[in-house]
Design a protein around this motif. Structure first.
Motif, mmCIF file in Angstrom:
data_model
loop_
_atom_site.group_PDB
_atom_site.id
_atom_site.type_symbol
_atom_site.label_atom_id
_atom_site.label_comp_id
_atom_site.label_asym_id
_atom_site.label_seq_id
_atom_site.Cartn_x
_atom_site.Cartn_y
_atom_site.Cartn_z
ATOM 1 N N ALA A 12 0.837 -1.200 0.000
ATOM 2 C CA ALA A 12 0.000 0.000 0.000
ATOM 3 C C ALA A 12 0.875 1.253 0.000
ATOM 4 C CB ALA A 12 -0.912 -0.035 1.228
ATOM 5 N N MET A 15 3.192 3.336 -5.262
ATOM 6 C CA MET A 15 2.643 2.860 -6.538
ATOM 7 C C MET A 15 1.210 2.392 -6.366
ATOM 8 S SD MET A 15 3.499 2.990 -9.577
ATOM 9 C CE MET A 15 1.893 3.142 -10.301
ATOM 10 N N ALA A 37 -3.746 -3.958 1.253
ATOM 11 C CA ALA A 37 -3.149 -4.609 2.426
ATOM 12 C C ALA A 37 -1.652 -4.313 2.465
ATOM 13 C CB ALA A 37 -3.381 -6.117 2.353
ATOM 14 N N ASN A 38 -1.163 -3.946 3.646
ATOM 15 C CA ASN A 38 0.279 -3.750 3.776
ATOM 16 C C ASN A 38 0.836 -4.681 4.838
ATOM 17 O OD1 ASN A 38 -0.406 -2.505 6.166
ATOM 18 N ND2 ASN A 38 0.321 -0.469 5.593
ATOM 19 N N HIS A 39 2.080 -4.444 5.203
ATOM 20 C CA HIS A 39 2.712 -5.322 6.189
ATOM 21 C C HIS A 39 2.290 -4.920 7.596
ATOM 22 C CE1 HIS A 39 6.274 -6.626 8.651
ATOM 23 N NE2 HIS A 39 5.814 -7.753 8.137
ATOM 24 N N SER A 40 2.609 -3.643 7.987
ATOM 25 C CA SER A 40 2.354 -3.274 9.377
ATOM 26 C C SER A 40 2.016 -1.806 9.620
ATOM 27 C CB SER A 40 3.597 -3.633 10.206
ATOM 28 O OG SER A 40 4.730 -3.040 9.608
ATOM 29 N N VAL A 59 -1.710 -7.778 5.457
ATOM 30 C CA VAL A 59 -1.741 -8.988 4.631
ATOM 31 C C VAL A 59 -2.103 -10.210 5.477
ATOM 32 C CG1 VAL A 59 -0.258 -10.571 3.350
ATOM 33 C CG2 VAL A 59 -0.282 -8.181 2.751
ATOM 34 N N ALA A 73 2.117 -5.176 -5.179
ATOM 35 C CA ALA A 73 2.757 -3.852 -5.203
ATOM 36 C C ALA A 73 3.685 -3.670 -4.001
ATOM 37 C CB ALA A 73 1.692 -2.760 -5.249
ATOM 38 N N LYS A 75 7.828 -4.246 -2.571
ATOM 39 C CA LYS A 75 9.149 -4.079 -3.170
ATOM 40 C C LYS A 75 9.639 -5.435 -3.707
ATOM 41 C CE LYS A 75 10.189 0.264 -2.290
ATOM 42 N NZ LYS A 75 10.161 1.200 -3.418
ATOM 43 N N GLN A 78 10.680 -8.061 -1.325
ATOM 44 C CA GLN A 78 9.644 -8.662 -0.475
ATOM 45 C C GLN A 78 8.820 -9.699 -1.226
ATOM 46 O OE1 GLN A 78 8.135 -4.823 0.049
ATOM 47 N NE2 GLN A 78 9.479 -4.325 1.768
ATOM 48 N N VAL A 82 6.146 -12.497 0.501
ATOM 49 C CA VAL A 82 4.725 -12.171 0.362
ATOM 50 C C VAL A 82 3.990 -13.253 -0.427
ATOM 51 C CG1 VAL A 82 3.136 -10.521 -0.704
ATOM 52 C CG2 VAL A 82 5.034 -9.706 0.652
ATOM 53 N N MET A 122 3.795 -2.619 -15.794
ATOM 54 C CA MET A 122 4.744 -1.586 -15.347
ATOM 55 C C MET A 122 4.156 -0.205 -15.593
ATOM 56 S SD MET A 122 7.457 -0.551 -13.913
ATOM 57 C CE MET A 122 7.928 -2.192 -13.403
ATOM 58 N N THR A 125 4.099 6.601 -11.706
ATOM 59 C CA THR A 125 3.296 7.302 -10.687
ATOM 60 C C THR A 125 2.315 8.310 -11.288
ATOM 61 O OG1 THR A 125 5.217 8.708 -10.362
ATOM 62 C CG2 THR A 125 4.823 7.035 -8.684
ATOM 63 N N GLY A 176 8.800 3.491 -16.344
ATOM 64 C CA GLY A 176 8.530 3.279 -14.913
ATOM 65 C C GLY A 176 9.304 4.312 -14.101
HETATM 66 N N1 NDP Z 1 7.131 3.930 -7.221
HETATM 67 C C1 NDP Z 1 7.115 3.845 -8.542
HETATM 68 O O1 NDP Z 1 7.239 4.842 -9.282
HETATM 69 C C2 NDP Z 1 6.940 2.512 -9.204
HETATM 70 C C3 NDP Z 1 7.057 1.342 -8.486
HETATM 71 N N2 NDP Z 1 6.905 0.133 -9.106
HETATM 72 C C4 NDP Z 1 7.010 -1.086 -8.314
HETATM 73 O O2 NDP Z 1 5.994 -1.030 -7.347
HETATM 74 C C5 NDP Z 1 6.387 -1.767 -6.193
HETATM 75 C C6 NDP Z 1 6.083 -0.956 -4.948
HETATM 76 O O3 NDP Z 1 6.845 0.223 -4.986
HETATM 77 P P1 NDP Z 1 6.469 1.473 -4.076
HETATM 78 O O4 NDP Z 1 4.998 1.606 -3.992
HETATM 79 O O5 NDP Z 1 7.282 2.602 -4.560
HETATM 80 O O6 NDP Z 1 7.017 0.944 -2.650
HETATM 81 P P2 NDP Z 1 6.661 1.448 -1.183
HETATM 82 O O7 NDP Z 1 7.871 1.223 -0.350
HETATM 83 O O8 NDP Z 1 6.059 2.817 -1.238
HETATM 84 O O9 NDP Z 1 5.532 0.418 -0.687
HETATM 85 C C7 NDP Z 1 5.804 -0.896 -0.395
HETATM 86 C C8 NDP Z 1 4.581 -1.474 0.289
HETATM 87 O O10 NDP Z 1 4.788 -2.865 0.476
HETATM 88 C C9 NDP Z 1 4.333 -3.202 1.789
HETATM 89 N N3 NDP Z 1 4.988 -4.422 2.288
HETATM 90 C C10 NDP Z 1 6.278 -4.614 2.622
HETATM 91 N N4 NDP Z 1 6.483 -5.878 3.054
HETATM 92 C C11 NDP Z 1 5.296 -6.474 2.989
HETATM 93 C C12 NDP Z 1 4.836 -7.753 3.321
HETATM 94 N N5 NDP Z 1 5.665 -8.685 3.790
HETATM 95 N N6 NDP Z 1 3.543 -8.030 3.131
HETATM 96 C C13 NDP Z 1 2.696 -7.089 2.638
HETATM 97 N N7 NDP Z 1 3.055 -5.856 2.318
HETATM 98 C C14 NDP Z 1 4.334 -5.562 2.503
HETATM 99 C C15 NDP Z 1 4.684 -2.010 2.638
HETATM 100 O O11 NDP Z 1 3.938 -2.071 3.845
HETATM 101 P P3 NDP Z 1 4.503 -1.464 5.226
HETATM 102 O O12 NDP Z 1 4.628 0.001 4.983
HETATM 103 O O13 NDP Z 1 3.480 -1.817 6.227
HETATM 104 O O14 NDP Z 1 5.837 -2.126 5.464
HETATM 105 C C16 NDP Z 1 4.270 -0.893 1.678
HETATM 106 O O15 NDP Z 1 2.891 -0.660 1.764
HETATM 107 C C17 NDP Z 1 7.870 -2.084 -6.366
HETATM 108 O O16 NDP Z 1 8.010 -3.450 -6.636
HETATM 109 C C18 NDP Z 1 8.309 -1.239 -7.542
HETATM 110 O O17 NDP Z 1 9.272 -1.909 -8.323
HETATM 111 C C19 NDP Z 1 6.587 0.029 -10.430
HETATM 112 C C20 NDP Z 1 6.451 1.150 -11.184
HETATM 113 C C21 NDP Z 1 6.668 2.485 -10.658
#
Ligand code: NDP
Ligand code: A1CAB
Length: 279
Positions: A12, A15, A37-40, A59, A73, A75, A78, A82, A122, A125, A176
């Motif tokens: 969450a 992206m 859904a995110n991690h925490s 999640v 979505a 990293k 992860q 996930v 892909m 933002t 991207g």
């Molecule tokens: N930003 C961009 O411009 C673009 C990004 N992307 C791709 O999008 C993806 C996300 O990037 P971005 O949004 O920038 O990253 P962010 O760091 O902003 O978000 C990552 C999210 O993943 C969640 N997360 C981490 N670990 C887990 C887990 N174990 N289970 C569930 N959720 C988890 C985090 O939750 P929490 O905060 O709770 O840890 C957070 O909500 C990447 O893979 C990137 O390659 C693709 C195109 C463009």
């Protein structure tokens, strides 16, 4: 049709939010069809719920029973953890879209160990305002209807190009990551304009409109960027002086290197997180 599908974002962050914003505000998807859904990070969940009126959860607590489309979505690093976590909840009707840079459909298919359709998507933002250019490529179990759905969803946040998975690295380097290069350019244009007497707000407005106009010209005229550049450049004029300084300072090469290095990083993300030899 997309508007009747329930969509779950896994991750969450930036992206996911850019896509959620585009889907709701530009494409008119109902917020009650979206869960993120995110991690925490509970503050982040609250923020998204308040901003978009969507459901948010962790999640760990997520149920995928009513979900049609799962959008990965998180990293790239992860991904494995996930996917392992999601695996028991996956069902035959699920279509999985992955926005993860570098991570292949084969890797996802292997980890989930079932024949579900995986589409790599892909976006960038600019999805936030419905102006992404999104590359999509299909995994091995993707049927036409799944690709149509991925295309419909991507069209809801901007333009779409169907590409091969091999082209995903360069697409990522170009589009991207692309917005960041233009923001960087604008930062520098703005700074130098301020140093030379313009107010920051005015400088920002002028630089952004100049980029927008040039971009629109490329899209709407039949001329190539090089032909358009020549039309701006009077012999011995101001543009010639500016372009000379750009070339002398490695401007063109710098831009080429940016795209090339980002594409290489996409390739190496695969190597790093899939632990596979990459040619
Ligand atoms: N930003 C961009 O411009 C673009 C990004 N992307 C791709 O999008 C993806 C996300 O990037 P971005 O949004 O920038 O990253 P962010 O760091 O902003 O978000 C990552 C999210 O993943 C969640 N997360 C981490 N670990 C887990 C887990 N174990 N289970 C569930 N959720 C988890 C985090 O939750 P929490 O905060 O709770 O840890 C957070 O909500 C990447 O893979 C990137 O390659 C693709 C195109 C463009
Ligand atoms: O920087 C990144 O890795 C992601 C992928 C494309 C844009 N942002």
């Amino acid at each position: 049709m997309l508007k009747y599908r329930n969509i779950a974002f896994i991750g969450a962050g930036s992206m996911a939010e850019a896509m959620i914003s585009g889907l709701i505000n530009k494409a008119g998807i109902s917020p009650n069809r979206i869960i993120a859904a995110n991690h925490s990070n509970e503050n982040r969940r609250l923020e998204l719920t308040n901003r978009y009126n969507i459901t948010t959860t962790s999640v760990r607590e997520l149920s995928l029973t009513n979900t049609d489309v799962i959008i990965l979505a998180v990293k790239p690093k992860q991904a494995e953890e996930v996917l392992q976590q999601l695996r028991p909840a996956l069902q035959d009707h699920h279509v999985i879209l992955s926005v993860l840079a570098g991570i292949s459909t084969t890797f996802i298919e292997e980890i989930i160990d079932r024949s579900l359709p995986i589409v790599r998507v892909m976006p960038n933002t600019s999805s936030m305002i419905g102006e992404s250019i999104t590359g999509i490529s299909a995994g091995k179990f993707v049927k036409n209807e799944d690709l149509d759905l991925a295309q419909e969803l991507s069209k809801a946040i901007g333009k779409v190009k169907i590409i091969s998975e091999e082209q995903m690295d360069v697409f990522t380097g170009l589009a991207g990551s692309g917005p960041a290069y233009f923001y960087y350019l604008l930062e520098h244009m703005e700074d130098v304009a301020v140093e030379n007497g313009l107010d920051r707000e005015l400088a920002r407005d002028i630089a952004a409109q100049t980029l927008y106009g040039a971009s629109k010209m490329v899209m709407e005229s039949n001329d190539s960027p090089s032909e358009l550049r020549k039309k701006v450049t009077s012999p011995n004029g101001t543009t010639a002086a500016g372009l000379e300084a750009l070339a002398e300072n490695g401007g063109g090469v710098a831009i080429e290197k940016a795209v090339e290095h980002a594409a290489k990083r996409s390739k190496s993300l695969r190597k790093e997180f899939e632990k596979v030899p990459v040619m």
